[in-house]
Structures are given as C-alpha cells and as structure tokens.
Write a protein that holds these residues in place. Structure first.
Motif, PDB file in Angstrom:
ATOM      1  N   MET A   1       0.842  -1.198   0.000  1.00  0.00           N
ATOM      2  CA  MET A   1       0.000   0.000   0.000  1.00  0.00           C
ATOM      3  C   MET A   1       0.882   1.254   0.000  1.00  0.00           C
ATOM      4  SD  MET A   1      -3.187  -1.073   0.113  1.00  0.00           S
ATOM      5  CE  MET A   1      -4.367  -0.100   1.036  1.00  0.00           C
ATOM      6  N   PRO A   2       0.397   2.347  -0.590  1.00  0.00           N
ATOM      7  CA  PRO A   2       1.199   3.561  -0.623  1.00  0.00           C
ATOM      8  C   PRO A   2       1.477   4.097   0.770  1.00  0.00           C
ATOM      9  CG  PRO A   2      -0.641   3.680  -2.154  1.00  0.00           C
ATOM     10  CD  PRO A   2      -0.863   2.483  -1.298  1.00  0.00           C
ATOM     11  N   GLU A   3       2.502   4.936   0.842  1.00  0.00           N
ATOM     12  CA  GLU A   3       2.816   5.570   2.124  1.00  0.00           C
ATOM     13  C   GLU A   3       1.758   6.602   2.475  1.00  0.00           C
ATOM     14  OE1 GLU A   3       4.454   8.168  -1.064  1.00  0.00           O
ATOM     15  OE2 GLU A   3       4.322   6.032  -0.703  1.00  0.00           O
ATOM     16  N   ALA A   4       1.933   7.246   3.670  1.00  0.00           N
ATOM     17  CA  ALA A   4       0.976   8.259   4.104  1.00  0.00           C
ATOM     18  C   ALA A   4       0.862   9.343   3.029  1.00  0.00           C
ATOM     19  CB  ALA A   4       1.435   8.866   5.424  1.00  0.00           C
ATOM     20  N   TYR A   5      -0.355   9.821   2.809  1.00  0.00           N
ATOM     21  CA  TYR A   5      -0.603  10.747   1.713  1.00  0.00           C
ATOM     22  C   TYR A   5      -0.349  12.187   2.126  1.00  0.00           C
ATOM     23  CZ  TYR A   5      -3.074   6.642  -0.060  1.00  0.00           C
ATOM     24  OH  TYR A   5      -3.408   5.385  -0.479  1.00  0.00           O
ATOM     25  N   GLU A   6       0.165  12.958   1.184  1.00  0.00           N
ATOM     26  CA  GLU A   6       0.514  14.360   1.447  1.00  0.00           C
ATOM     27  C   GLU A   6      -0.700  15.163   1.900  1.00  0.00           C
ATOM     28  OE1 GLU A   6       2.292  18.189  -1.063  1.00  0.00           O
ATOM     29  OE2 GLU A   6       2.277  16.184  -1.948  1.00  0.00           O
ATOM     30  N   ASN A   7      -1.839  14.945   1.276  1.00  0.00           N
ATOM     31  CA  ASN A   7      -3.047  15.721   1.604  1.00  0.00           C
ATOM     32  C   ASN A   7      -4.017  14.964   2.508  1.00  0.00           C
ATOM     33  OD1 ASN A   7      -2.360  18.003  -0.073  1.00  0.00           O
ATOM     34  ND2 ASN A   7      -2.815  16.709  -1.838  1.00  0.00           N
ATOM     35  N   GLY A   8      -3.599  13.804   3.008  1.00  0.00           N
ATOM     36  CA  GLY A   8      -4.476  13.011   3.862  1.00  0.00           C
ATOM     37  C   GLY A   8      -5.340  12.056   3.048  1.00  0.00           C
ATOM     38  N   THR A   9      -6.164  11.314   3.757  1.00  0.00           N
ATOM     39  CA  THR A   9      -7.021  10.308   3.141  1.00  0.00           C
ATOM     40  C   THR A   9      -8.456  10.814   3.061  1.00  0.00           C
ATOM     41  OG1 THR A   9      -5.639   8.510   3.968  1.00  0.00           O
ATOM     42  CG2 THR A   9      -7.894   7.942   3.371  1.00  0.00           C
ATOM     43  N   GLU A  10      -9.077  10.663   1.905  1.00  0.00           N
ATOM     44  CA  GLU A  10     -10.476  11.069   1.718  1.00  0.00           C
ATOM     45  C   GLU A  10     -11.428   9.905   1.982  1.00  0.00           C
ATOM     46  OE1 GLU A  10     -13.402  13.905   0.589  1.00  0.00           O
ATOM     47  OE2 GLU A  10     -11.324  14.280   0.079  1.00  0.00           O
ATOM     48  N   ILE A  11     -11.089   8.730   1.429  1.00  0.00           N
ATOM     49  CA  ILE A  11     -11.982   7.572   1.501  1.00  0.00           C
ATOM     50  C   ILE A  11     -11.217   6.402   2.120  1.00  0.00           C
ATOM     51  CG2 ILE A  11     -13.407   5.953   0.168  1.00  0.00           C
ATOM     52  CD1 ILE A  11     -13.524   8.131  -2.043  1.00  0.00           C
ATOM     53  N   GLU A  12     -11.810   5.808   3.159  1.00  0.00           N
ATOM     54  CA  GLU A  12     -11.227   4.634   3.796  1.00  0.00           C
ATOM     55  C   GLU A  12     -12.214   3.477   3.683  1.00  0.00           C
ATOM     56  OE1 GLU A  12      -8.964   5.930   7.683  1.00  0.00           O
ATOM     57  OE2 GLU A  12     -10.784   7.141   7.451  1.00  0.00           O
ATOM     58  N   VAL A  13     -11.774   2.406   3.054  1.00  0.00           N
ATOM     59  CA  VAL A  13     -12.626   1.225   2.882  1.00  0.00           C
ATOM     60  C   VAL A  13     -11.966   0.064   3.612  1.00  0.00           C
ATOM     61  CG1 VAL A  13     -13.712  -0.349   1.232  1.00  0.00           C
ATOM     62  CG2 VAL A  13     -13.380   2.071   0.622  1.00  0.00           C
TER      63      VAL A  13
ATOM     64  N   ILE B   1      -8.963  -0.371   1.126  1.00  0.00           N
ATOM     65  CA  ILE B   1      -8.169   0.603   0.370  1.00  0.00           C
ATOM     66  C   ILE B   1      -8.356   1.982   0.995  1.00  0.00           C
ATOM     67  CG2 ILE B   1     -10.038   1.062  -1.289  1.00  0.00           C
ATOM     68  CD1 ILE B   1      -7.951   1.355  -3.478  1.00  0.00           C
ATOM     69  N   ASP B   2      -7.297   2.777   1.016  1.00  0.00           N
ATOM     70  CA  ASP B   2      -7.361   4.179   1.429  1.00  0.00           C
ATOM     71  C   ASP B   2      -7.093   5.038   0.201  1.00  0.00           C
ATOM     72  OD1 ASP B   2      -7.772   3.363   4.017  1.00  0.00           O
ATOM     73  OD2 ASP B   2      -5.740   3.812   4.714  1.00  0.00           O
ATOM     74  N   ILE B   3      -8.034   5.925  -0.112  1.00  0.00           N
ATOM     75  CA  ILE B   3      -7.928   6.759  -1.312  1.00  0.00           C
ATOM     76  C   ILE B   3      -7.585   8.188  -0.897  1.00  0.00           C
ATOM     77  CG2 ILE B   3      -9.238   7.729  -3.241  1.00  0.00           C
ATOM     78  CD1 ILE B   3     -10.787   5.068  -3.327  1.00  0.00           C
ATOM     79  N   PRO B   4      -6.501   8.752  -1.448  1.00  0.00           N
ATOM     80  CA  PRO B   4      -6.025  10.066  -0.998  1.00  0.00           C
ATOM     81  C   PRO B   4      -6.860  11.232  -1.506  1.00  0.00           C
ATOM     82  CG  PRO B   4      -4.619   9.231  -2.737  1.00  0.00           C
ATOM     83  CD  PRO B   4      -5.593   8.140  -2.430  1.00  0.00           C
ATOM     84  N   LYS B   5      -6.834  12.316  -0.736  1.00  0.00           N
ATOM     85  CA  LYS B   5      -7.502  13.561  -1.119  1.00  0.00           C
ATOM     86  C   LYS B   5      -6.749  14.240  -2.259  1.00  0.00           C
ATOM     87  CE  LYS B   5      -9.521  14.852   3.343  1.00  0.00           C
ATOM     88  NZ  LYS B   5      -9.626  15.901   4.374  1.00  0.00           N
ATOM     89  N   ASN B   6      -7.496  15.041  -3.022  1.00  0.00           N
ATOM     90  CA  ASN B   6      -6.919  15.905  -4.063  1.00  0.00           C
ATOM     91  C   ASN B   6      -5.933  15.150  -4.942  1.00  0.00           C
ATOM     92  OD1 ASN B   6      -7.167  18.114  -1.477  1.00  0.00           O
ATOM     93  ND2 ASN B   6      -8.195  18.558  -3.393  1.00  0.00           N
ATOM     94  N   SER B   7      -6.425  14.032  -5.456  1.00  0.00           N
ATOM     95  CA  SER B   7      -5.608  13.200  -6.327  1.00  0.00           C
ATOM     96  C   SER B   7      -6.535  12.453  -7.265  1.00  0.00           C
ATOM     97  CB  SER B   7      -4.775  12.210  -5.506  1.00  0.00           C
ATOM     98  OG  SER B   7      -5.624  11.284  -4.863  1.00  0.00           O
TER      99      SER B   7
ATOM    100  N   GLY C   1     -14.193  10.515   7.370  1.00  0.00           N
ATOM    101  CA  GLY C   1     -14.472  10.059   8.723  1.00  0.00           C
ATOM    102  C   GLY C   1     -15.898   9.620   8.982  1.00  0.00           C
ATOM    103  N   GLU C   2     -16.791   9.798   8.000  1.00  0.00           N
ATOM    104  CA  GLU C   2     -18.206   9.427   8.194  1.00  0.00           C
ATOM    105  C   GLU C   2     -18.487   8.073   7.544  1.00  0.00           C
ATOM    106  OE1 GLU C   2     -22.547  10.563   6.393  1.00  0.00           O
ATOM    107  OE2 GLU C   2     -21.105  12.206   6.616  1.00  0.00           O
ATOM    108  N   ASP C   3     -19.094   7.172   8.299  1.00  0.00           N
ATOM    109  CA  ASP C   3     -19.491   5.860   7.784  1.00  0.00           C
ATOM    110  C   ASP C   3     -20.715   6.047   6.892  1.00  0.00           C
ATOM    111  OD1 ASP C   3     -20.292   3.302   7.254  1.00  0.00           O
ATOM    112  OD2 ASP C   3     -20.677   2.729   9.336  1.00  0.00           O
ATOM    113  N   ILE C   4     -20.515   5.907   5.565  1.00  0.00           N
ATOM    114  CA  ILE C   4     -21.613   6.228   4.641  1.00  0.00           C
ATOM    115  C   ILE C   4     -22.692   5.153   4.636  1.00  0.00           C
ATOM    116  CG2 ILE C   4     -20.071   7.610   3.205  1.00  0.00           C
ATOM    117  CD1 ILE C   4     -20.325   5.363   1.060  1.00  0.00           C
ATOM    118  N   TYR C   5     -22.429   3.990   5.237  1.00  0.00           N
ATOM    119  CA  TYR C   5     -23.443   2.944   5.327  1.00  0.00           C
ATOM    120  C   TYR C   5     -24.155   2.941   6.677  1.00  0.00           C
ATOM    121  CZ  TYR C   5     -22.288   1.149   0.757  1.00  0.00           C
ATOM    122  OH  TYR C   5     -22.131   1.031  -0.610  1.00  0.00           O
ATOM    123  N   SER C   6     -23.904   3.965   7.475  1.00  0.00           N
ATOM    124  CA  SER C   6     -24.628   4.126   8.729  1.00  0.00           C
ATOM    125  C   SER C   6     -26.107   4.402   8.457  1.00  0.00           C
ATOM    126  CB  SER C   6     -24.026   5.295   9.519  1.00  0.00           C
ATOM    127  OG  SER C   6     -24.902   5.737  10.520  1.00  0.00           O
TER     128      SER C   6
END
Length: 256
Positions: free
Chosen positions: A1-13, A31-37, A76-81
């Motif tokens: 998996m990629p290293e920590a992202y410069e702009n943080g993570t947008e989506i965490e699955v 998978i963790d999908i980075p912000k602004n990418s 940070g919000e669980d979209i399946y809540s």
C-alpha cells in the motif's frame, strides 16, 4: 500500500464484501484513497471495479438483490450508517457515467437543476452555472447559447456538461465510470485535461479500461481481478514495477 498521503485520506474502505443474490462479487476490499488526487481502477471486464466504484456513493442500493458488508468512511463518516442521508451523500460524492446523460432541457437548466433542488436561490444561478461550465471547460463553447437544448451538443460536450452539472452542487468527491469510452481521442484529451485540473479541488476516482489513460492522469492505481483488489500503489510503481504477477500479466497484455 502507498505511504501516508501528502493531503491526507479522503476515503477509507475496510473489509468490504458485496453480493448480488448468491454471487459474491467483491471480496474483502480494503483501500485508502487520498484527497486531491486521481485514483484509477483498472482490470478486465467483470472484475468488480465499477461495482466497487458504485459502493462509494451507494448507487448499488438501487439493486434489490445487492447486499454489502464492511465499512466505507468518507472524511471520517461511515456512509453505510443508518443515519446517513443518501441524497446528501450523492451530492457530496458525484458521479459521471460512461455514456453522457444530459437532461432533455437547456444547457442552463441542466446545470441549475441540482442547485435548485438543493435549495440554492434563483439569484445565485447565473454565477453557479457560469462557474460550473468554466470548471468543466465548456463555458467558451456554450456561453452564448445557454438556452439551447443540451441534447444538441456533441458527445464530448455532453460529457463535459455532465461534469459541470456534477460540480454545480459542490461535491467533495467525483466518481468517473469510464467517462471517455464512447468518445473520440480529441474529446478524451479534453476530459483528461479537466480531470487533471479538478484534482486541485476535488478527490477523483476513475474506472478505466484504457491503461494509457490511467498512466497519463492518475496518481495511484488499483488493479482488480475477479472481485479481488490485487494491488494498489502509486501509478508509476504499478506500471513500471508491479509486485504481483497477475498485475504484471495484465499490464503487459498477457490477458484481459
């Protein structure tokens, strides 16, 4: 998996599984999908990449036989809540489909439709429409004919209109499901230029069958095969030095 992202993570699955009836279509996807990418999903037809994309704004909810387990967090919000407002979610996580789908109304009304139903005032509409069309790289081509039917536009223009329509409601994430598969190379290039510009403000996830497209525009690439996420890394790493033999076989054209 990629290293920590410069702009943080947008989506965490985490540990996402999906079934269509008895068919187990996605297996333990994390998978963790980075912000602004731009993150690209590649893989052969039927591998699960579009199915997974639709999990990110709950489009699969529209399929009666579909069942999902696991967690998808967006900012940070669980979209399946149970507390998640799905209409609001699809405003925050917009989607552009494979085939352009403009509404049978004017260019102006196509763009203003979403903002209107979300309660934005009529007074704001001209500026919203102009800004969205500029961001979709369409303003210069249509600014003098906003009252013309959107169905009169070319296929490439219609797809940029659909991008602008998505932008008009101010999303955080934009999902693209093979947005260029029906377009000629010139129209494809314009869409790719738009996507590269949009990542400055938005998180982009794109499904593509075109590996050259993934290599051109994405920062990270995920390779899917038979419902599994086989490998995910920086795009250069995936294309130049993949860790998994199945990834290498697909990239080099041995199958798919």
């Amino acid at each position: 998996m990629p290293e920590a992202y410069e702009n943080g993570t947008e989506i965490e699955v985490k540990d996402l599984n999906l079934w269509y009836g008895d068919n187990h279509a996605l297996h333990d996807i994390s998978i963790d999908i980075p912000k602004n990418s731009v993150t690209a999903f590649i893989g052969p037809s039927g591998c699960g990449k579009s199915t997974f994309l639709r999990c990110l704004n709950r489009m699969n909810d529209l399929i009666p036989s579909c069942r999902i387990e696991g967690r998808v967090n967006i900012n940070g919000e669980d979209i399946y809540s149970k507390e998640t407002d799905v209409v609001d979610l699809r405003k925050r996580v917009g989607m552009v489909f494979q085939k352009p789908n403009p509404f049978p109304m004017s260019i102006f009304d196509n763009i203003s439709y979403g903002p209107r139903i979300h309660g934005m005032s009529k007074k704001e509409m001209p500026a919203i429409v102009e800004n969205a069309l500029k961001s979709g790289a369409l303003w210069k081509e249509v600014s003098d004919r906003l009252n013309v039917s959107a169905l009169d536009l070319s296929g490439g223009q219609q797809q940029r209109l659909c991008i602008a329509r998505t932008l008009a409601v101010k999303p955080e994430v934009i999902l693209f499901d093979e947005p260029c598969s029906a377009l000629d190379p010139i129209s494809t290039s314009k869409i790719e230029d738009v996507i590269l510009e949009l990542k400055k403000k938005y998180t982009i996830v794109i499904v593509t069958h075109n590996m050259q497209q993934a290599a051109r525009i994405s920062d990270h690439t995920a390779f899917f095969l038979m419902g599994d996420l086989v490998e995910f890394d920086k795009t250069a790493q995936i294309f130049e030095s993949p860790q998994e033999k199945a990834t290498e076989d697909y990239i080099t054209g041995r199958f798919g």
